[in-house]
Design a protein around this motif. Structure first.
Motif, PDB file in Angstrom:
ATOM      1  N   ASP A  98      35.193 -36.482  -6.726  1.00 17.47           N
ATOM      2  CA  ASP A  98      34.642 -38.118  -6.551  1.00 17.47           C
ATOM      3  C   ASP A  98      33.068 -38.004  -6.673  1.00 17.47           C
ATOM      4  O   ASP A  98      32.619 -36.638  -5.688  1.00 17.47           O
TER       5      ASP A  98
ATOM      6  N   ARG B  61      42.552 -38.002 -19.832  1.00 13.03           N
ATOM      7  CA  ARG B  61      42.487 -39.147 -18.911  1.00 13.03           C
ATOM      8  C   ARG B  61      41.879 -38.653 -17.886  1.00 13.03           C
ATOM      9  O   ARG B  61      41.636 -40.076 -17.154  1.00 13.03           O
TER      10      ARG B  61
ATOM     11  N   HIS C 259      29.371 -36.485 -11.924  1.00 16.23           N
ATOM     12  CA  HIS C 259      29.106 -37.276 -13.021  1.00 16.23           C
ATOM     13  C   HIS C 259      29.202 -35.831 -13.926  1.00 16.23           C
ATOM     14  O   HIS C 259      28.925 -34.984 -14.269  1.00 16.23           O
TER      15      HIS C 259
ATOM     16  N   GLU D 287      38.608 -38.739 -17.631  1.00 16.10           N
ATOM     17  CA  GLU D 287      37.362 -40.625 -18.024  1.00 16.10           C
ATOM     18  C   GLU D 287      37.196 -41.218 -17.047  1.00 16.10           C
ATOM     19  O   GLU D 287      35.762 -41.748 -17.169  1.00 16.10           O
ATOM     20  N   PRO D 288      37.121 -41.619 -15.845  1.00 13.88           N
ATOM     21  CA  PRO D 288      36.256 -41.557 -14.522  1.00 13.88           C
ATOM     22  C   PRO D 288      34.982 -41.830 -14.340  1.00 13.88           C
ATOM     23  O   PRO D 288      34.077 -41.347 -13.926  1.00 13.88           O
TER      24      PRO D 288
END
Length: 149
Positions: free
Chosen positions: A63, A86, A66, A89-90
């Protein structure tokens, strides 16, 4: 291979932050083995998260991270390949690269093709064929995707 891919990525990029997620050190050695390999090349050890990517990332281990480059060389079954993309992705910034290893293997190649067909924000930039396709220096092939985020 005790940090070989990590070393290759870090050389020439020493000013960047690296995070490695690895469960192999639990079976094949220890984080100390990876750190010793990095030390031989004069590299500062990255943040090393020891455990399963598919547990650590959903639990928040990355978390607020980047990601500009996501290198995936883990479980090579179809479902793990798709989920390995997947799950990133965030975390991806626009223009991020996704680098996938062993893409000549049937399950990996099919997973990557299906992922790209379903994910309009990712596109293939480069395909490097492996040994069975005439390029033994690349072992089982690699592909690079661009995240248009």
């Amino acid at each position: 291979y005790h940090g070989a891919s990590l070393i290759a990525a870090m050389l020439g990029n020493e000013e960047r932050r690296f995070v490695a997620v690895d469960s192999f050190v639990l079976r094949d050695g220890s984080p100390d083995t990876v750190e010793a390999s990095l030390e031989r090349f004069g590299l500062t050890p990255p943040d090393l998260l020891v455990g399963d990517l598919f547990e650590l990332v959903p639990e928040g281990a990355l978390d607020d991270t980047h990601v500009g480059v996501w290198y995936y060389d883990a479980a090579h079954d179809y479902d793990s390949q798709v989920e390995g993309l997947r799950i990133a992705e965030p975390l991806l910034v626009p223009g991020a690269l996704l680098i996938l290893d062993d893409t000549d293997w049937a399950d990996v190649e099919r997973a990557l093709d299906d992922y790209l067909a379903a994910q309009p924000r990712a596109r293939r930039l480069l395909t490097i064929e492996g040994k069975d396709r005439g390029f033994p220096q690349w072992w089982e092939g690699m592909q690079v995707l661009l995240w248009d985020g």
